[in-house]
Scaffold this active site. Structure first.
Site, PDB file in Angstrom:
ATOM      1  N   ASP B 920      34.325  11.044 119.030  1.00 25.84           N
ATOM      2  CA  ASP B 920      34.160  12.501 119.003  1.00 25.84           C
ATOM      3  C   ASP B 920      35.404  13.193 119.511  1.00 25.84           C
ATOM      4  OD1 ASP B 920      31.667  13.630 118.158  1.00 25.84           O
ATOM      5  OD2 ASP B 920      30.740  12.335 119.674  1.00 25.84           O
ATOM      6  N   LYS B 989      29.285  25.553 129.763  1.00 25.02           N
ATOM      7  CA  LYS B 989      29.623  24.694 128.626  1.00 25.02           C
ATOM      8  C   LYS B 989      29.432  25.368 127.257  1.00 25.02           C
ATOM      9  CE  LYS B 989      28.655  20.418 126.277  1.00 25.02           C
ATOM     10  NZ  LYS B 989      28.037  19.120 126.208  1.00 25.02           N
ATOM     11  N   ASP B1148      33.710  16.922 113.339  1.00 28.22           N
ATOM     12  CA  ASP B1148      34.718  16.389 114.250  1.00 28.22           C
ATOM     13  C   ASP B1148      34.243  15.098 114.904  1.00 28.22           C
ATOM     14  OD1 ASP B1148      32.777  17.541 115.716  1.00 28.22           O
ATOM     15  OD2 ASP B1148      34.080  18.671 117.029  1.00 28.22           O
TER      16      ASP B1148
END
Lengths: 424, 1229
Positions: B920, B989, B1148
């Protein structure tokens, strides 16, 4: 992509959850809490948006609280629906104006008239709930007549003034920063005054719930917000039929100023078909409506949100009259088939019928119930050509009861609570 | 028979036919009446037949034509016979010709004067008799033939020309035809310079509004004509063309391509007269014929075997118009047969002519510097091959072909098998009976609808008739029954349903039909992929495919959304009318009348009224009881059973028969397609090859995981693990929607009733949500079960920014943890020396623990836990259940099993693993921003710098926020003091992650507020204020750390705003060469009236509307970053392929075999550096200036000059050294 945006607004609505710790007991003295919120209410965008969305949402609609993710996975590959004009003028995006103008009673003469109408010759200590008293002209008159008043003011600028009024009358005036017409917003958002729940308010005021069969626990006086009278009315009717919000505390009697146009509409019946609509039926079924007084708009002051006296621009609105009407919920409203349990079907039936008011009732019945339409018509003793606008409010109630009590069919209604959820 | 006699009689009409005084309509009717009366009725035929043969005697014509061809071969009296054929056709058509009563029908009055050679007359008679017999057979089925013939009769074919000069010419042509060869007139006509006669249309450069409306109508017309041609309703198309042409208001709608299309139709049929009519009209409209017009005319001449002189004149004129003869063969799409006819005509005039070789375009080479290595010729490269032999693959191809030809796939549901009680069997029987009944009813309704639509078309309206003819009635009925079956109990919005139905018809009609050719080519193509074959030189799948034959024919334009919806609505209405069931199903006591199954009800949302189609609850109940265990999917919604076709152009690739678009887009938008078509083909090679490569990865189902999931699924589900519970687990409402007992008793107070209602509503809602989750999982698991023990492929396409997605929606690797765990590579690779380590590291990654530890530490951690891992693998449901605590439990479990098998293998390095290992990107969006702006601090925090431990940008932002907070707290800011100890990674986050994609402060605040509410000991009174404060600090911190990022974002936003103000949508080209355009325009409303209800919807992709500035500007930064990350992914994919790796991606997150992780990581880093070594922002700036600022007409506009200024001031880059990325272990990890 436009849909995406719509969804985003939905998300906002969804994400604001009722604070777990927020309960009446936590509030202690609500007024101190109010104070804090007043302090930080310094024009933050987020909050204003939220308020506005409440204003909209507390209308007639039950909107979706299903999180966007759980809804049907419609991607943005689909065209989305356009609002088709229903009954309010407001569509969710249009309502953007910053300052919400409100009308206030500014003339002592009007105040005196109202006191005379409301109080008659009584001298006893009656309880009034005054919504958005503003400069407090009527409040003062009421207090002078010996009544007890709770002033729910949604505009902070008026509050000090009102409070000072209260000091002289020995506790007969309670001022709360609260917007009566936005009580109990349907989206369970964070509640920041002036938006509150009726539970918070009533507990704070120490008012007990009364059974429906008893008389009115209090009388509310107010002026419907001029910009969205209809939304406010729809909200009140929803609360009334579902026995929630203020109506949880008994048959609250409303004394409202309303524009003459709307007033004529809610009092309309098949004899004035041009004005007859779903609201008329719902109002007349639920309440006794009494026209108490008519007053020209000129006698009222209009203020913008920050307490500035606004100039009245539109000639039209100046020439209009405001009607002072009394809405008393019927004592026997819920003794028959219609109850807070199934009222939404009744609402849906009326909304749908009045979408095409000129159409025959039978055409609407096909979309309302799988039961044979002819059979239903026979039962309510109407012929097959009867039109929606030929039906009196009682006829609608009878129609509803007939279908709801229909014995032969397992499936009485096509309406489904969650129909709204599955759609784009 | 009489027709033939008449025709034969007319054989000599060369002289006799055209008396000077044209007889009127009456005479003609009289003449025809007796002869035609009976026959006419017999020409009408049931729908399948008349799809192709609408116009009177088309069938007869065909026979005649066939005979003509035969005769030509025999060299007998050809010209005469040909004319017979033509005249027969024409005579039928223009009887109601309006302005110019036709004269030619007079021919009928000519008695029988057999002048033909008796030999072929005999043949004609024989044919005629044969045909007669066939017709009689059909006659039995006919219902409405009389009317049909009547309307066919009224179809108009003769143009009413608006230009007097042309009109007189036309008349002259018609009358003079017999004497002077009428073909010459064509030449004369051609010499007429196109005259701008239609003054209003051309002169008034209509303003934008009406012009855009016209555009929409033009699209509709064009698609109507196209459909007519496809379904053989050419006369109808002609009729509409004529009616539109004769009204100046409507003529404005007609474009050259419409005339061309109708001409082409006539050319194919060899009807020169009609073609000439269209040519006249074309001229009349002031249009100049182009290559296609000439191609049609010449083709027709070829078919009719015209004499050389005419053709020569025609060619000459073409040359004068500046059109190249060669162009006919290269620029006009032609079928082989059409080509031959065209060539025949051309050869008559120029015997020596050889057509240019069918486009063998010079091997175009992609010039992008990024792709130079990919396309470098190197005979030593070994591209990966599949593990299957040629024979196996060919078998798979045939399977897939069968699936696609059937258009739907029936899959057995994994729901528990019901006990076959009497009840169930009875319900199934009832259902079967109902379906038979509906099928008949649907046929009937459909035919009636077609008839009324045909009627509308005859009246010159753009009806749906040709669209309804696209699929056979059987197919449509099947489609509708399937729809009915799949309708959810709570109903479906009519708009959605209509749209869906319309699209399905569109997709199905597109199925290509050259199956044999495809099979041969595909078989050769497989030599590249199969394990046991050789190819001359290594090449990419696309290159190989292209080398095997000509490129695909261009695709058809999609229909306008309004047509799609209108068609779908029409079909939905057919369904509503046809589907009925006995009322006894609903109420056992009521007598056996029929009641509808579907109800059109309204729902209100906000102030919108929405029409919904809802099935009768009794029907839903019946379906539930019958518990049929099959699910039906469209064949394109299911993974493929053989390697997809390689992408060779924006519209060909993926599925074998169903055309798929390379760039998916909002329905109704064509701008992406137009852009891609305008783009030189070589520029797209990168994207085409990357998509092909992603689709070529073979998959299989992880059977052990599927077993475990199914076990849970058929039992009680397990929401915690992502397995939805069955409806039986939902809180049941007491008795449906009915009031619970006691609710209606008077002693219960209204308030209590209200409470009961709320409770009921809550339960219903939970049940509904569970149901939808359950259905979703049911589809996925059923497909997985269906594909178990098979190898399958997931064809890919991309969105408008280049991000790639698998085409099949229900079962793919893009979904949740559960969905991903069900899949593994079909092809295995031995683990090799490091594979096992990577498996372990991946396992720890999946648990979500040890995110900030080194790889070594993660591996050690896995070793420590080996016992738990083995326990999970061996006894997943009964053991210690370690895996269930992981972040991604199912994938973790699958990984546990893989690790267990590997460590227990005699030689772990030789263990063949099928398990995909992921890497990742750590906050990939910010990685790209940091690289663009060369931010040193930012780069370090998103792991662009080689460091010993992985960095965590979220923690760092949190730390930075904490610094600010402390400062504020010291200064006595109350909220900062309250927040002490509450600022964590978790709080910030989501906001940090989404900031890259354009989250605003408002959205960010809501995110943070949600987090704060989850913290129980946080004083909730402060939530609002604190979230407000925090979002400000997060933005400030990001500004501090990624200074470049913010300035780039601002620059992009500002540019987009200005571009939008100049009136254009933002466009750019990705570093790989994919053209991108943002499809955000102001809404335009479309309304479809009539029928059940009016449907109104708005579309934001209407390019004639002004761009939506807000969306253009807010969308640009994230879309641009996405176009970069997709470029990076594609580069990595292509290079991995060249190195022989298996590679797939979820945006991604990159997947490969455990053995190859190290190689993939290296490629990934290298390509990131390569990508960002390009002057990306400068290239963008240059492109935008060229695109938006170079038009001299607008250069004075204030917006353009401001845009120019903005674009020229490209944000300055920082000092970060990009090369360092190459050594950063944790860049992707």
């Amino acid at each position: 992509m436009a849909r995406e945006e719509a969804q985003r607004t939905d998300d906002h609505r969804v994400r604001v959850q009722t604070p777990p710790g927020w309960s009446v007991s936590l509030l202690g003295r609500p007024l101190t809490v109010l104070g804090r919120l007043r302090r930080d209410g310094n024009g933050s965008d987020g909050k204003r948006k939220m308020e506005r969305s409440f204003a909209l949402k507390s209308g007639a609609v039950r909107w979706m609280d299903v999180p966007a993710g759980n809804r049907r996975g419609l991607s943005d590959y689909y065209p989305h629906l356009m609002p088709s004009v229903g009954f309010g003028k407001s569509s969710s995006r249009v309502y953007r104006c910053r300052s919400e103008t409100k009308r206030y009673i500014t003339s002592p003469r009007v105040a005196e008239t109202l006191v005379r109408i409301l109080r008659g010759k009584r001298k006893s200590c009656q309880l009034f709930l005054e919504c958005n008293p503003g400069p407090g002209i009527l409040t003062r008159a009421l207090l002078e007549s010996g009544a007890k008043v709770i002033a729910l003011e949604s505009d902070k600028t008026f509050i000090p003034q009102l409070k000072s009024l209260g000091k002289k009358v020995n506790g007969r005036l309670e001022v709360v920063y609260c917007d009566f017409f936005k009580l109990d917003p349907r989206s369970r958002g964070i509640l920041t005054p002036p938006i509150m729940t009726s539970d918070m308010l009533f507990q704070y005021l120490g008012i007990e719930a009364q059974p429906w069969s008893k008389g009115a626990p209090l009388k509310a006086i107010g002026i419907l917000p001029p910009k969205n009278e209809r939304n406010a009315l729809w909200k009140l009717l929803h609360d009334l039929y579902s026995c929630t919000s203020v109506y949880k505390y008994g048959r609250v009697e409303l004394n409202l100023f309303i524009t003459e146009k709307e007033c004529r509409k809610i009092m309309a019946n098949p004899q004035n078909p041009g004005l007859y609509q779903a609201l008329s039926v719902l109002c007349q079924i639920a309440c006794g409506i009494k026209l108490l007084h008519t007053e020209s708009c000129l006698s009222f002051g209009t203020y913008t949100a920050n307490g500035q006296l606004a100039k009245q621009k539109h000639r039209e609105s100046l020439e209009q009259n405001l009607c002072f009407i009394q809405l008393t919920p019927h004592k026997d409203l819920f003794t028959g088939t219609l109850t807070p349990f199934n009222y939404d079907v009744f609402f849906h039936m009326l909304r749908q019928c009045f979408m095409k008011r000129g159409a025959k009732l039978i055409d609407h019945l096909h979309s309302l119930s799988p039961i044979d339409a002819m059979h239903i018509l026979k039962q309510i003793k109407k012929n097959k050509d009867v039109k929606v606008i030929d039906m009196y409010p009682e006829d609608f109630q009878h129609l509803f009861e007939t279908i709801e009590c229909y014995k032969d069919d397992n499936y009485k209604w096509l309406y489904d609570d969650f129909m709204e959820d599955v759609i784009i | 028979m009489s027709a033939v006699r008449w025709g034969r009689g007319a054989a000599g009409f060369g002289r006799a036919l055209w008396p000077a005084g044209a007889p009127g309509l009456l005479a003609e009717e009289g003449a025809l009446g007796g002869v035609w009366g009976r026959k006419r009725s017999s020409t009408a035929s049931p729908c399948e037949q008349d799809r192709r043969k609408d116009w009177g005697h088309a069938e007869l014509l065909e026979v005649l034509k066939a005979r003509v061809r035969q005769l030509q071969a025999e060299g007998v009296a050809e010209v005469t016979v040909k004319r017979v054929a033509k005249r027969v056709a024409v005579a039928r058509a223009p009887e109601a010709g309006g302005a110019q009563p036709p004269r030619q029908a007079q021919a009928g009055a000519e008695g029988a004067a057999p002048m033909l050679s008796s030999r072929w007359a005999q043949k004609l008679d024989d044919d005629q008799r044969l045909m007669e017999r066939r017709k009689q057979r059909l006659e039995g089925k006919l219902q409405k033939h009389v009317e049909k013939v009547a309307w066919q009769k009224q179809l108009r074919s003769e143009p009413r020309l608006l230009s007097r000069k042309l009109a007189s010419q036309l008349q002259h042509w018609e009358q003079g035809a017999p004497r002077s060869p009428w073909e010459e007139q064509l030449a004369q006509l051609l010499q007429e310079a196109p005259q701008g006669w239609s003054g209003e249309a051309a002169a008034a450069p209509a303003d934008r509004g009406p012009e855009s409306r016209l555009e929409g109508q033009r699209q509709r017309l064009l698609s109507f004509f196209e459909c007519c041609l496809l379904t053989g309703n050419l006369p109808l198309a002609h009729h509409l063309l004529v009616t539109h042409h004769s009204k100046s208001q409507q003529q404005r709608l007609l474009t050259l391509s419409m005339y061309n299309m109708v001409m082409l139709g006539w050319a194919r049929q060899g009807s020169f007269k009609e073609l000439m009519y269209v040519f006249f009209m074309l001229k009349d409209a002031g249009l100049a014929p182009d290559l296609r017009s000439y191609a049609a005319a010449l083709q027709c001449m070829g078919r009719l075997d015209q004499d050389a002189g005419t053709i020569r004149r025609c060619l000459k004129q073409m040359a004068q118009d500046g059109l190249q003869l060669q162009g006919l063969f290269t620029a006009v799409p032609l079928s082989a047969e059409e080509r031959a006819e065209l060539l025949r005509a051309v050869r008559k005039a120029k015997p020596a002519f050889t057509p240019p070789r069918p486009p063998v375009p010079p091997p175009q080479v992609n010039t992008s510097p990024l792709l130079r290595e990919i396309y470098a010729k190197d005979p030593t490269v070994s591209y990966p091959r599949l593990h299957l032999s040629l024979k196996e693959l060919q078998g798979l191809f045939r399977q897939q072909l069968r699936v696609e030809m059937a258009t739907t796939v029936t899959v057995e549901s994994v729901e528990k098998v019901p006990l076959l009680t009497k009840e169930v069997l009875h319900a199934r029987k009832t259902l079967a009976g109902l379906r038979t009944r509906w099928r008949t009813a649907l046929y009937r309704e459909l035919q009636e609808t077609k008839e009324s639509e045909a009627h509308a078309a005859r009246e010159g309206r753009l009806s749906l008739f040709p669209y309804l003819c696209l699929l056979s009635e059987k197919e449509i009925v099947g489609l509708l029954l399937q729809t009915l079956q799949a309708l959810p109990a709570q109903g479906e919005s009519l708009l959605f349903l209509a749209h869906e139905l319309g699209l399905r018809v569109f997709k199905r009609k597109q199925l290509r039909n050259e199956v044999q050719e495809l099979e041969q080519r595909y078989s050769k193509y497989l030599h590249l992929l199969a394990s046991d074959t050789q190819v001359a030189e290594p090449c990419l799948p696309r290159q190989h495919w292209e080398a095997l034959g000509a490129p695909e024919a261009p695709h058809e334009q999609p229909w306008p959304v309004s047509v799609v919806v209108q068609l779908g609505k029409q079909l939905a209405e057919v369904l509503v009318r046809a589907a009925q069931m006995p009322s006894s199903l609903a109420a056992p006591r009521s007598p056996g009348t029929l009641i509808p199954v579907l109800y059109h009800v309204y729902s209100f949302r906000s102030f919108r009224q929405i029409g919904i189609l809802k099935p009768h609850p009794a029907f839903t109940q019946l379906l539930e009881t019958a518990a049929e265990r099959t699910l039906t999917f469209e064949s394109t919604d299911v993974p493929m059973l053989c390697p997809p076709l390689p992408w060779t152009s924006p519209h060909s690739g993926a599925f074998l028969l169903s055309p798929t678009k390379m760039m998916r887009s909002v329905e109704g938008s064509q701008q992406h397609q137009l852009l891609l078509e305008r783009c030189p083909p070589a520029e797209l090679h990168g994207a085409l090859d990357a998509l092909t490569q992603l689709g070529n990865c073979a998959w299989r189902v992880n059977g052990r995981i599927l077993d475990l999931v199914l076990e849970l699924f058929t039992d009680k589900g397990c929401p915690r693990l992502g397995v939805p519970a069955p409806p039986s687990e939902a809180p049941r409402p007491p008795e449906g929607r009915q009031a619970p007992k006691g609710c209606l008793l008077p002693e219960v107070s209204p308030a209590e009733k209200a409470e009961m209602r709320r409770e009921l509503a809550r339960r219903l809602k939970v049940a509904r949500e569970m149901q939808s989750l359950r259905a979703d999982a049911l589809y996925r698991l059923s497909l997985a079960q269906h594909l178990r023990h098979r190898v399958f492929w997931l064809p890919h396409n991309m969105d408008f920014r280049g991000r790639t997605y698998p085409c099949s929606p229900h079962f793919n690797h893009l979904g949740s943890d559960l969905a991903r765990a069900l899949l593994e590579f079909a092809q295995g690779r031995p683990l090799g020396p490091h594979g096992l380590n990577w498996l372990k590291i991946h396992l720890v990654n999946l648990t979500g623990l040890k995110k900030r530890e080194s790889l070594q530490a993660r591996r050690d951690y896995a070793d420590e836990l080996m016992e738990d891992i083995l326990d999970s693998a061996d006894r997943p449901m009964t053991g210690r259940k370690w895996w269930m605590e992981a972040d991604e439990p199912w994938q973790a479990l699958a990984c546990c099993m893989e690790v267990a098998q590997a460590v227990r293998a005699p030689d772990p390095t030789a263990y063949v693993s099928h398990f995909p290992v992921h890497q990742d990107g750590s906050c990939n969006g910010l990685q790209h921003y940091a690289a663009l702006g060369r931010d040193s601090v930012g780069a370090a925090s998103v792991n662009l710098l080689p460091l010993d431990l992985p960095q965590d940008v979220y923690s760092e932002v949190a730390a930075q926020v904490e610094v600010f907070r402390r400062q504020d707290a010291e200064q006595g800011v109350r909220v900062a003091q309250v927040l002490e100890g509450f600022i964590s990674r978790k709080v910030v986050k989501q906001t940090v992650m989404t900031v890259v994609y354009g989250v605003t402060r408002y959205g960010g605040r809501l995110q943070i507020e949600k987090r704060l509410r989850e913290i129980h000991d946080f004083p909730q009174d402060f939530v609002w204020e604190a979230s407000h404060y925090l979002v400000r600090q997060v933005f400030n911190s990001l500004q501090e750390m990624f200074s470049g990022t913010r300035s780039i974002q601002r620059w992009l936003t500002e540019s987009a705003r200005l571009i939008s103000h100049t009136g254009s949508a933002v466009e750019w080209v990705t570093p790989l060469g994919i053209p991108v355009i943002q499809p955000y325009h102001r809404d335009s409303k479309v309304m479809i009236k009539g029928g059940l209800q009016s449907l109104t919807f708005s579309s934001s992709v209407d390019t004639s509307q002004k761009p939506n500035t807000l969306k253009q500007k807010n969308g640009f930064p994230p879309n641009f970053i996405h176009s970069l990350d997709s470029s990076h992914m594609m580069l990595t994919a292509l290079h991995c392929y060249r190195k022989g790796l298996t590679f797939v991606s979820v945006h991604d997150c990159f997947w490969t075999h455990a053995a190859d992780v190290a190689v993939m990581n290296q490629v990934c880093r290298e390509q990131f550096v390569r990508l960002h070594s390009q002057p990306i922002l400068h290239n963008l700036s240059r492109f935008l200036i060229k695109r938006f600022c170079s038009d001299p007409r607008t250069s004075k506009s204030i917006w353009v000059s401001r845009l120019m200024d903005t674009l020229l001031s490209v944000p300055k880059a920082g000092t970060f050294n990009l090369e360092q990325v190459k050594h950063s272990t944790y860049f992707f990890s």
